[in-house]
Motif scaffolding. Sequence first.
Motif, PDB file in Angstrom:
ATOM      1  N   UNK A 127      -9.031  -1.472   7.889  1.00 60.95           N
ATOM      2  CA  UNK A 127      -8.107  -0.472   7.365  1.00 60.95           C
ATOM      3  C   UNK A 127      -8.291  -0.273   5.863  1.00 60.95           C
ATOM      4  N   UNK A 128      -8.439  -1.367   5.129  1.00 64.33           N
ATOM      5  CA  UNK A 128      -8.630  -1.277   3.680  1.00 64.33           C
ATOM      6  C   UNK A 128      -9.943  -0.565   3.332  1.00 64.33           C
ATOM      7  N   UNK A 129     -11.001  -0.845   4.076  1.00 58.39           N
ATOM      8  CA  UNK A 129     -12.275  -0.160   3.835  1.00 58.39           C
ATOM      9  C   UNK A 129     -12.124   1.340   4.054  1.00 58.39           C
ATOM     10  N   UNK A 130     -11.427   1.706   5.097  1.00 55.75           N
ATOM     11  CA  UNK A 130     -11.202   3.122   5.399  1.00 55.75           C
ATOM     12  C   UNK A 130     -10.448   3.801   4.253  1.00 55.75           C
ATOM     13  N   UNK A 131      -9.386   3.180   3.813  1.00 59.63           N
ATOM     14  CA  UNK A 131      -8.577   3.755   2.728  1.00 59.63           C
ATOM     15  C   UNK A 131      -9.401   3.859   1.459  1.00 59.63           C
ATOM     16  N   UNK A 132     -10.175   2.832   1.144  1.00 63.34           N
ATOM     17  CA  UNK A 132     -11.001   2.842  -0.071  1.00 63.34           C
ATOM     18  C   UNK A 132     -12.025   3.958  -0.016  1.00 63.34           C
ATOM     19  N   UNK A 133     -12.721   4.084   1.113  1.00 63.59           N
ATOM     20  CA  UNK A 133     -13.751   5.112   1.243  1.00 63.59           C
ATOM     21  C   UNK A 133     -13.178   6.514   1.119  1.00 63.59           C
ATOM     22  N   UNK A 134     -11.962   6.714   1.591  1.00 62.40           N
ATOM     23  CA  UNK A 134     -11.356   8.043   1.581  1.00 62.40           C
ATOM     24  C   UNK A 134     -10.626   8.355   0.269  1.00 62.40           C
ATOM     25  N   UNK A 135     -10.320   7.329  -0.503  1.00 65.78           N
ATOM     26  CA  UNK A 135      -9.499   7.548  -1.699  1.00 65.78           C
ATOM     27  C   UNK A 135     -10.247   7.443  -3.019  1.00 65.78           C
ATOM     28  N   UNK A 136     -11.332   6.684  -3.042  1.00 63.64           N
ATOM     29  CA  UNK A 136     -11.989   6.407  -4.318  1.00 63.64           C
ATOM     30  C   UNK A 136     -13.494   6.595  -4.213  1.00 63.64           C
ATOM     31  N   UNK A 137     -14.046   7.272  -5.195  1.00 63.46           N
ATOM     32  CA  UNK A 137     -15.504   7.455  -5.242  1.00 63.46           C
ATOM     33  C   UNK A 137     -16.138   6.261  -5.942  1.00 63.46           C
ATOM     34  N   UNK A 138     -17.291   5.860  -5.450  1.00 61.22           N
ATOM     35  CA  UNK A 138     -18.012   4.748  -6.067  1.00 61.22           C
ATOM     36  C   UNK A 138     -18.451   5.146  -7.476  1.00 61.22           C
ATOM     37  N   UNK A 139     -18.300   4.235  -8.404  1.00 62.42           N
ATOM     38  CA  UNK A 139     -18.745   4.460  -9.773  1.00 62.42           C
ATOM     39  C   UNK A 139     -17.748   5.170 -10.667  1.00 62.42           C
ATOM     40  N   UNK A 140     -16.690   5.735 -10.089  1.00 62.84           N
ATOM     41  CA  UNK A 140     -15.679   6.429 -10.888  1.00 62.84           C
ATOM     42  C   UNK A 140     -14.610   5.424 -11.281  1.00 62.84           C
ATOM     43  N   UNK A 141     -14.196   5.472 -12.541  1.00 68.56           N
ATOM     44  CA  UNK A 141     -13.140   4.573 -13.020  1.00 68.56           C
ATOM     45  C   UNK A 141     -11.804   5.301 -12.978  1.00 68.56           C
ATOM     46  N   UNK A 142     -10.810   4.603 -12.449  1.00 63.24           N
ATOM     47  CA  UNK A 142      -9.492   5.187 -12.242  1.00 63.24           C
ATOM     48  C   UNK A 142      -8.448   4.397 -13.020  1.00 63.24           C
ATOM     49  N   UNK A 143      -7.579   5.076 -13.775  1.00 66.35           N
ATOM     50  CA  UNK A 143      -6.456   4.354 -14.398  1.00 66.35           C
ATOM     51  C   UNK A 143      -5.485   3.913 -13.300  1.00 66.35           C
TER      52      UNK A 143
END
Length: 185
Positions: A127-143
């Motif tokens: 579930x966490x992998x799914x959420x991560x893949x759908x919510x955050x792009x690799x290499x992008x930094x998020x506050x």
Amino acid sequence: MAARRAGWQAAGHEFQALAGALADDRRRAVFAAIVLGAGDVAAVAARTGLSARDVVTSVRRLVDAEIVADHGTTLRVDGERLREFARTAEPAAPSPAADPREKVLRTFLRDGRLTRLPAQRGRRRVLLEHITERSFEAGVRYPERAVDEALRAWCAGGEADHVTLRRYLVDDLLLTREHNVYWRP
């Protein structure tokens, strides 16, 4: 073979029409009342507790699907039509083995929202992998604020909260955190 396939395709469309006609709770109640002998709109309304308007609308849809016959003042189930459908219906294809990941996602996600977090670590990881893949792009930094906002959308209406979800993402090394900035490693 082509003729059989064409027949199965036609049966598939008929099945969709039948399923669509019976997909609504009110139409199923009306259909059941007619099966049990209610022969007119008033009798169906009395048996189901539905308004006459709802009954008339449901009967119209059932007649359009050709599973109920309306003979002016008498309603009846078109048994011959149902038997015909049963004879021509495509045999069910064996279903492929369900992907265990999909099963976990179907269990813990509803309409793109997290219902709750699984207690079992392996399921939670899926579930966490799914959420991560759908919510955050690799290499992008998020506050942190952007991460919280993305995770709140997943948690809306469920039992989990975005802070717990964020903590799990960091603990499982799906997100890296440094000075309140997050990124996918």
